[in-house]
Design a protein around this motif. Structure first.
Motif: not given
Length: 182
Positions: A116-122, A127-131
């Motif tokens: 989205d405008d503020g982050s990427v998510r794998f 698991g999950e990583a939001r950066i």
């Protein structure tokens, strides 16, 4: 806020994805080649490489000025440096990339990617990583992948084909967030 509702719906932020993807061995090799080219042309390693090339040119110039020909040592260096670069790029880097792929179950695991405008998510079975975009060190791309660097040596790679034509939008978001390319 509804805990079962994705954050993008609750906040009004438009999310792209999720896009399912799977990294292949060839993609890892491509990413490693791009990464190594950058390492050879930037930073301390890049400066050392440029110094070696400058010294080689100086050696050749001095040989020609004093002897009117190239010495055996100059010829050896003139052949050895490009040969070493070819061996590194054509053999060593692909071997390292293939070994990385074989060694990492996480790298081989299918996953999904969204932003989205503020982050990427794998997201994957592991698991999950939001950066946050502002926390990315930099980004880069090749014809087939986008590399999202968390540090100068650690990156996530995203296959462009799996983004269903949205890779330019991802790159626009990275630029808008001020993430540097190279």
């Amino acid at each position: 806020m509804d805990l079962f509702m994705p954050p993008s719906y609750a906040t009004g932020v438009i999310t792209r994805g999720p896009y399912s993807y799977e990294v292949t061995e060839d993609m890892v090799v491509e990413a490693m080649r791009r990464h190594m080219v950058r390492r050879m042309t930037h930073g301390l390693v890049g400066r050392l490489f440029i110094a070696v090339l400058a010294l080689l040119a100086l050696l050749i110039a001095l040989d020609l000025a004093f002897y009117g020909r190239l010495s055996r040592a100059s010829l050896a260096f003139l052949v050895a440096v490009p040969l070493a670069l070819a061996v590194i790029n054509l053999w060593l880097v692909p071997q390292l990339g293939r070994r990385q792929f074989r060694q990492s179950a996480a790298l081989r695991a299918p996953g999904s990617f969204e932003w989205d405008d503020g982050s990427v998510r794998f997201t994957s079975e592991r698991g999950e990583a939001r950066i946050r975009l502002g926390e990315l060190y930099r980004w880069d791309e090749t014809a087939n992948i986008v590399l999202l660097y968390q540090t100068e040596m650690f990156f996530n790679l995203v296959p462009k084909a799996d983004l269903q034509g949205e890779a330019p939008e991802l790159i626009a978001r990275l630029r808008a967030a001020g993430v540097k390319r190279n």
